[in-house]
Scaffold this active site. Structure first.
Site, PDB file in Angstrom:
ATOM      1  N   GLY A  80       0.831  -1.198   0.000  1.00 58.51           N
ATOM      2  CA  GLY A  80       0.000   0.000   0.000  1.00 58.51           C
ATOM      3  C   GLY A  80       0.859   1.237   0.000  1.00 58.51           C
ATOM      4  O   GLY A  80       2.085   1.163   0.018  1.00 58.51           O
ATOM      5  N   GLU A 122       0.148   0.973  -6.273  1.00 55.59           N
ATOM      6  CA  GLU A 122       1.090   0.682  -5.184  1.00 55.59           C
ATOM      7  C   GLU A 122       1.419  -0.807  -5.091  1.00 55.59           C
ATOM      8  O   GLU A 122       2.576  -1.180  -4.910  1.00 55.59           O
ATOM      9  CB  GLU A 122       0.532   1.186  -3.850  1.00 55.59           C
ATOM     10  CG  GLU A 122       0.583   2.683  -3.674  1.00 55.59           C
ATOM     11  CD  GLU A 122       1.990   3.225  -3.421  1.00 55.59           C
ATOM     12  OE1 GLU A 122       2.921   2.446  -3.143  1.00 55.59           O
ATOM     13  OE2 GLU A 122       2.152   4.453  -3.483  1.00 55.59           O
ATOM     14  N   GLU A 150       5.242  -2.150  -5.667  1.00 53.48           N
ATOM     15  CA  GLU A 150       5.959  -2.748  -4.538  1.00 53.48           C
ATOM     16  C   GLU A 150       6.189  -4.246  -4.673  1.00 53.48           C
ATOM     17  O   GLU A 150       7.153  -4.769  -4.108  1.00 53.48           O
ATOM     18  CB  GLU A 150       5.197  -2.487  -3.236  1.00 53.48           C
ATOM     19  CG  GLU A 150       5.162  -1.035  -2.845  1.00 53.48           C
ATOM     20  CD  GLU A 150       4.321  -0.771  -1.605  1.00 53.48           C
ATOM     21  OE1 GLU A 150       4.394   0.353  -1.106  1.00 53.48           O
ATOM     22  OE2 GLU A 150       3.609  -1.669  -1.127  1.00 53.48           O
ATOM     23  N   GLU A 194      12.007  -7.759   0.117  1.00 58.35           N
ATOM     24  CA  GLU A 194      11.595  -9.137  -0.114  1.00 58.35           C
ATOM     25  C   GLU A 194      10.079  -9.136  -0.258  1.00 58.35           C
ATOM     26  O   GLU A 194       9.385  -8.321   0.343  1.00 58.35           O
ATOM     27  CB  GLU A 194      12.020  -9.989   1.085  1.00 58.35           C
ATOM     28  CG  GLU A 194      11.962 -11.473   0.882  1.00 58.35           C
ATOM     29  CD  GLU A 194      12.502 -12.249   2.081  1.00 58.35           C
ATOM     30  OE1 GLU A 194      12.119 -13.421   2.215  1.00 58.35           O
ATOM     31  OE2 GLU A 194      13.274 -11.681   2.885  1.00 58.35           O
TER      32      GLU A 194
END
Length: 151
Positions: free
Chosen positions: A34, A50, A54, A97
């Site tokens: 987020g 987002e 990500e 990660e």
């Protein structure tokens, strides 16, 4: 009086195995994807963007979980249910990660107090919408309510 609030969105992203998507943030440890909503952007577009930035994952937003507000910084956080629709897990500047985890593992990995509280709300979601207000440092919930979804 001038009003300024910032808005962030986050998603509980689940795959077909009912695993949850988590990423390891450089600053907060393990968390769900987020981030901040940009000016002129819809909440939904911001969350889709987002999550992709990500984690590399494509999603479909399937429901609303709740909302919370940082009363010290006037940041409103909005949480959604999401379904994984495609894409391969990748890292970014915002994710050291990325991995799928079982629901029972997720809370053990997340240690940042606000993130943990929001994840608890996400995982316990039912036919209610959760709303809480907090101070971030030190983390303290100052008001919390559940509202039944009315039709």
């Amino acid at each position: 009086m001038e009003y300024t609030h910032f808005v962030s969105v986050a998603g509980l992203v689940c795959n077909d195995k009912d695993e949850i998507l988590l990423l390891k943030s450089p600053t907060r440890g393990w968390e769900y994807p987020g981030g901040m909503v940009e000016p002129g952007e819809t909440l939904q577009d911001a969350l889709i963007r987002e999550v992709k930035e990500e984690t590399g994952v494509d999603i479909k937003i399937t429901g609303f979980i709740g909302v919370c507000k940082n009363i010290q910084k006037d940041i409103v956080n909005i949480d959604f249910f999401c379904k994984y629709t495609g894409g391969d897990l990748v890292t970014s500047d915002e994710s050291l990660e990325v991995k799928w985890v079982r629901r029972d593992e997720a809370l053990n990995l997340v240690t940042f107090p606000l993130t943990k509280k929001r994840l608890e709300n996400m995982l316990s979601a039912d036919d209610t919408v959760k709303c809480f207000n907090f101070r971030k440092e030190p983390f303290e919930v100052v008001a919390e309510e559940k509202y039944t979804v009315r039709r």
